[in-house]
Design a protein around this motif. Structure first.
Motif, mmCIF file in Angstrom:
data_model
loop_
_atom_site.group_PDB
_atom_site.id
_atom_site.type_symbol
_atom_site.label_atom_id
_atom_site.label_comp_id
_atom_site.label_asym_id
_atom_site.label_seq_id
_atom_site.Cartn_x
_atom_site.Cartn_y
_atom_site.Cartn_z
ATOM 1 N N GLN A 154 30.849 109.564 70.908
ATOM 2 C CA GLN A 154 32.133 110.265 70.875
ATOM 3 C C GLN A 154 32.078 111.400 71.887
ATOM 4 N N MET A 155 32.986 111.381 72.829
ATOM 5 C CA MET A 155 33.001 112.377 73.897
ATOM 6 C C MET A 155 34.288 113.185 73.806
ATOM 7 N N ASN A 156 34.148 114.470 73.565
ATOM 8 C CA ASN A 156 35.290 115.371 73.471
ATOM 9 C C ASN A 156 35.245 116.391 74.597
ATOM 10 N N SER A 157 36.355 117.050 74.799
ATOM 11 C CA SER A 157 36.444 118.091 75.834
ATOM 12 C C SER A 157 35.899 117.588 77.166
ATOM 13 N N LEU A 158 36.341 116.434 77.546
ATOM 14 C CA LEU A 158 35.810 115.812 78.765
ATOM 15 C C LEU A 158 36.188 116.613 80.000
ATOM 16 N N LYS A 159 35.273 116.597 80.967
ATOM 17 C CA LYS A 159 35.439 117.312 82.213
ATOM 18 C C LYS A 159 35.386 116.314 83.371
ATOM 19 N N PRO A 160 35.963 116.674 84.509
ATOM 20 C CA PRO A 160 35.880 115.766 85.661
ATOM 21 C C PRO A 160 34.441 115.401 86.024
ATOM 22 N N GLU A 161 33.517 116.301 85.809
ATOM 23 C CA GLU A 161 32.116 116.019 86.132
ATOM 24 C C GLU A 161 31.466 115.034 85.163
ATOM 25 N N ASP A 162 32.169 114.653 84.103
ATOM 26 C CA ASP A 162 31.672 113.601 83.214
ATOM 27 C C ASP A 162 31.994 112.211 83.757
ATOM 28 N N THR A 163 32.749 112.157 84.831
ATOM 29 C CA THR A 163 33.090 110.871 85.430
ATOM 30 C C THR A 163 31.827 110.153 85.889
ATOM 31 N N ALA A 164 31.650 108.935 85.399
ATOM 32 C CA ALA A 164 30.437 108.171 85.711
ATOM 33 C C ALA A 164 30.537 106.792 85.074
ATOM 34 N N ARG A 207 29.696 118.828 72.835
ATOM 35 C CA ARG A 207 30.891 118.064 73.216
ATOM 36 C C ARG A 207 30.780 116.585 72.847
ATOM 37 N N PHE A 208 29.575 116.045 72.925
ATOM 38 C CA PHE A 208 29.366 114.622 72.644
ATOM 39 C C PHE A 208 28.618 114.467 71.328
ATOM 40 N N GLN A 257 42.483 112.415 80.870
ATOM 41 C CA GLN A 257 42.656 113.727 81.495
ATOM 42 C C GLN A 257 41.582 114.687 80.999
ATOM 43 N N ALA A 258 41.311 115.672 81.806
ATOM 44 C CA ALA A 258 40.353 116.700 81.407
ATOM 45 C C ALA A 258 40.781 117.313 80.075
ATOM 46 N N GLY A 259 39.788 117.509 79.216
ATOM 47 C CA GLY A 259 40.061 118.014 77.883
ATOM 48 C C GLY A 259 40.268 116.920 76.846
ATOM 49 N N TYR A 261 15.883 97.718 77.907
ATOM 50 C CA TYR A 261 17.038 96.843 77.750
ATOM 51 C C TYR A 261 18.289 97.671 78.045
ATOM 52 N N TRP A 262 19.160 97.125 78.880
ATOM 53 C CA TRP A 262 20.333 97.865 79.347
ATOM 54 C C TRP A 262 21.590 97.029 79.208
ATOM 55 N N GLY A 263 22.675 97.718 78.858
ATOM 56 C CA GLY A 263 23.968 97.077 78.864
ATOM 57 C C GLY A 263 24.551 97.101 80.261
ATOM 58 N N GLN A 264 25.770 96.592 80.397
ATOM 59 C CA GLN A 264 26.363 96.420 81.725
ATOM 60 C C GLN A 264 27.090 97.653 82.238
ATOM 61 N N GLY A 265 27.310 98.638 81.388
ATOM 62 C CA GLY A 265 27.999 99.837 81.829
ATOM 63 C C GLY A 265 29.494 99.791 81.569
ATOM 64 N N THR A 266 30.036 100.945 81.275
ATOM 65 C CA THR A 266 31.473 101.087 81.097
ATOM 66 C C THR A 266 31.910 102.350 81.827
ATOM 67 N N GLN A 267 32.980 102.245 82.604
ATOM 68 C CA GLN A 267 33.399 103.334 83.487
ATOM 69 C C GLN A 267 34.212 104.377 82.725
ATOM 70 N N VAL A 268 33.837 105.622 82.900
ATOM 71 C CA VAL A 268 34.597 106.750 82.377
ATOM 72 C C VAL A 268 35.079 107.576 83.565
ATOM 73 N N THR A 269 36.373 107.783 83.638
ATOM 74 C CA THR A 269 36.955 108.592 84.710
ATOM 75 C C THR A 269 37.786 109.694 84.079
ATOM 76 N N VAL A 270 37.459 110.920 84.436
ATOM 77 C CA VAL A 270 38.165 112.081 83.907
ATOM 78 C C VAL A 270 38.924 112.745 85.043
ATOM 79 N N SER A 271 40.228 112.799 84.917
ATOM 80 C CA SER A 271 41.052 113.395 85.964
ATOM 81 C C SER A 271 41.296 114.867 85.669
ATOM 82 N N SER A 272 41.415 115.635 86.724
ATOM 83 C CA SER A 272 41.618 117.086 86.556
ATOM 84 C C SER A 272 43.098 117.436 86.484
#
Length: 120
Positions: free
Chosen positions: A81-91, A66-67, A12-14, A109-120
């Motif tokens: 470490q990501m704190n105070s997450l916002k919906p716009e951080d979704t990626a 925040r990060f 959730q946001a925050g 060199y790149w990793g495969q990615g991990t999904q972050v979803t922040v709900s409002s």
């Protein structure tokens, strides 16, 4: 260099999340470890970076305050470490290894990615 990102999820946001990036192989060949993100329909953007050698850190304006990026040289791990997450951080968040933190093309060199979803 092989990279494996993990730690994403739905929050959730925050709220907070900590992303991890496990590096293996010739990690000494690339001093810079970065986190990038890409939201649907948008270009990939820089989030934060850290150097293995000295631990210098660099942040995008959107991440400052925040990060926090950190590394554990003994474990070849980099964290975001990501704190105070916002919906716009979704990626989709990627970790990457490169030579120069401010030159995107230096990350080869790149990793495969991990999904972050922040709900409002």
């Amino acid at each position: 260099v092989q990279l494996q990102a993990s730690g994403g999820g739905l929050v959730q946001a925050g709220g907070s999340l900590r992303l991890s990036c496990a590096a293996s192989g010739r990690t000494s060949s690339r001093d810079v470890m970065g986190w990038f993100r890409q939201a649907p329909g948008k270009e990939r953007e820089f989030v934060a970076a850290i150097t293995w050698s000295v631990g210098n850190t660099y942040y995008a304006d959107s991440a400052k305050g925040r990060f926090t990026i950190s590394r554990d040289n003994a474990k070849n791990m980099v964290y975001l470490q990501m704190n105070s997450l916002k919906p716009e951080d979704t990626a989709l968040y990627y970790c990457a290894a490169g030579r120069t933190w401010y030159i995107p093309n230096s990350y080869d060199y790149w990793g495969q990615g991990t999904q972050v979803t922040v709900s409002s």
